[in-house]
Write a protein that holds these residues in place. Sequence first.
Motif, PDB file in Angstrom:
ATOM      1  N   ALA A  25      53.427 -46.233  12.825  1.00  0.00           N
ATOM      2  CA  ALA A  25      53.664 -47.498  11.946  1.00  0.00           C
ATOM      3  C   ALA A  25      52.832 -47.671  10.726  1.00  0.00           C
ATOM      4  CB  ALA A  25      53.482 -48.918  13.090  1.00  0.00           C
ATOM      5  N   HIS A  26      51.532 -47.336  10.795  1.00  0.00           N
ATOM      6  CA  HIS A  26      50.783 -47.628   9.566  1.00  0.00           C
ATOM      7  C   HIS A  26      51.017 -46.733   8.460  1.00  0.00           C
ATOM      8  CE1 HIS A  26      46.975 -47.829   7.354  1.00  0.00           C
ATOM      9  NE2 HIS A  26      47.079 -46.570   7.241  1.00  0.00           N
ATOM     10  N   ASP A  37      54.286 -45.618   8.067  1.00  0.00           N
ATOM     11  CA  ASP A  37      55.471 -45.962   7.508  1.00  0.00           C
ATOM     12  C   ASP A  37      55.157 -47.149   6.757  1.00  0.00           C
ATOM     13  OD1 ASP A  37      57.196 -44.331   8.852  1.00  0.00           O
ATOM     14  OD2 ASP A  37      57.478 -45.382  10.574  1.00  0.00           O
ATOM     15  N   GLU A  38      54.331 -48.099   6.896  1.00  0.00           N
ATOM     16  CA  GLU A  38      54.058 -49.230   6.218  1.00  0.00           C
ATOM     17  C   GLU A  38      53.402 -49.201   4.986  1.00  0.00           C
ATOM     18  OE1 GLU A  38      51.674 -53.693   6.629  1.00  0.00           O
ATOM     19  OE2 GLU A  38      51.356 -52.155   8.264  1.00  0.00           O
ATOM     20  N   LEU A  39      52.611 -47.992   4.917  1.00  0.00           N
ATOM     21  CA  LEU A  39      51.894 -47.596   3.612  1.00  0.00           C
ATOM     22  C   LEU A  39      52.814 -46.959   2.541  1.00  0.00           C
ATOM     23  CD1 LEU A  39      49.147 -46.929   2.086  1.00  0.00           C
ATOM     24  CD2 LEU A  39      49.514 -44.560   3.138  1.00  0.00           C
ATOM     25  N   ALA A  69      56.042 -47.580   2.608  1.00  0.00           N
ATOM     26  CA  ALA A  69      57.057 -48.588   2.109  1.00  0.00           C
ATOM     27  C   ALA A  69      56.549 -49.596   1.173  1.00  0.00           C
ATOM     28  CB  ALA A  69      57.636 -49.481   3.438  1.00  0.00           C
ATOM     29  N   ALA A  70      55.210 -49.899   1.326  1.00  0.00           N
ATOM     30  CA  ALA A  70      54.435 -51.016   0.652  1.00  0.00           C
ATOM     31  C   ALA A  70      54.293 -50.354  -0.732  1.00  0.00           C
ATOM     32  CB  ALA A  70      53.326 -51.398   1.127  1.00  0.00           C
ATOM     33  N   ASP A  93      57.576 -50.038  -2.815  1.00  0.00           N
ATOM     34  CA  ASP A  93      57.927 -51.598  -2.998  1.00  0.00           C
ATOM     35  C   ASP A  93      57.140 -52.214  -4.414  1.00  0.00           C
ATOM     36  OD1 ASP A  93      60.240 -51.496  -1.253  1.00  0.00           O
ATOM     37  OD2 ASP A  93      58.928 -52.707   0.378  1.00  0.00           O
ATOM     38  N   PHE A 107      45.585 -51.873  -0.171  1.00  0.00           N
ATOM     39  CA  PHE A 107      46.309 -51.708   0.888  1.00  0.00           C
ATOM     40  C   PHE A 107      45.337 -51.591   2.104  1.00  0.00           C
ATOM     41  CE2 PHE A 107      48.525 -49.515   4.277  1.00  0.00           C
ATOM     42  CZ  PHE A 107      49.772 -50.252   4.425  1.00  0.00           C
ATOM     43  N   ARG A 165      43.306 -53.379   6.202  1.00  0.00           N
ATOM     44  CA  ARG A 165      43.681 -52.573   7.558  1.00  0.00           C
ATOM     45  C   ARG A 165      42.574 -51.805   8.081  1.00  0.00           C
ATOM     46  NH1 ARG A 165      47.704 -53.713   3.934  1.00  0.00           N
ATOM     47  NH2 ARG A 165      49.864 -54.595   4.595  1.00  0.00           N
ATOM     48  N   TYR A 223      53.013 -38.882   1.518  1.00  0.00           N
ATOM     49  CA  TYR A 223      52.189 -39.788   0.881  1.00  0.00           C
ATOM     50  C   TYR A 223      51.386 -39.056  -0.118  1.00  0.00           C
ATOM     51  CZ  TYR A 223      48.875 -43.705  -0.594  1.00  0.00           C
ATOM     52  OH  TYR A 223      48.297 -44.728  -0.988  1.00  0.00           O
TER      53      TYR A 223
END
Length: 206
Positions: free
Chosen positions: A65-66, A68-70, A72-73, A76, A108, A112, A141
Amino acid sequence: MARTIGSHSDITGPRVREAALALFARHGYAAVSMRQIAAEVGVQAGALYNYTPDKQSLLADLMIAHMDELLAAHADAAPDLVADPAKGATVASPRAALEHFTRFHIRFNAVRADAVFISYMELRNLTEENFKAVEALRQTYETRLETILRAGVAAGEFDIPDPKITALALIAMLTGVNTWYREAGRLSLAQVEEIYWGMVRKTVGR
């Protein structure tokens, strides 16, 4: 009928994950039991299995999840500066893309700390299958940064002998901010970004 405090209906997946994240970061994955996670949430240990098969799945879910969020952010925040080799993307401005990557990564991760700590320190506790899943996201990444560096070399903007190794080194350096940065410290996050961007510029040369 009113729900009983501590019943299954009162638990949510996010609450379980938040408790696991905090405990894994504080004590280490190996030292934390499902019973401790349940106590943190305020339920019986057996209730956790309505939301996760086991502790290993919890760890993997948190790490995936971390990432995926990284990813996507990052995409975006400035889509015109994100190089995604899988989509055949090119880098029109390697320097601008590198600066964006540097500042984004610091911002980011700064909010976190627990997730970042677990993502690096608990890789060794993943099963082989879960490790492969997390590692694939990490490589995605890393490849974005490597692509920026290769574009900069091709354009004559950067002078580095090995873009792949440089990408890994830069990510390690930027992630290291989390080991010492404190919001109440003498430097603001914006100042930290500026200092690190200066170091990144010197690293790539030209």
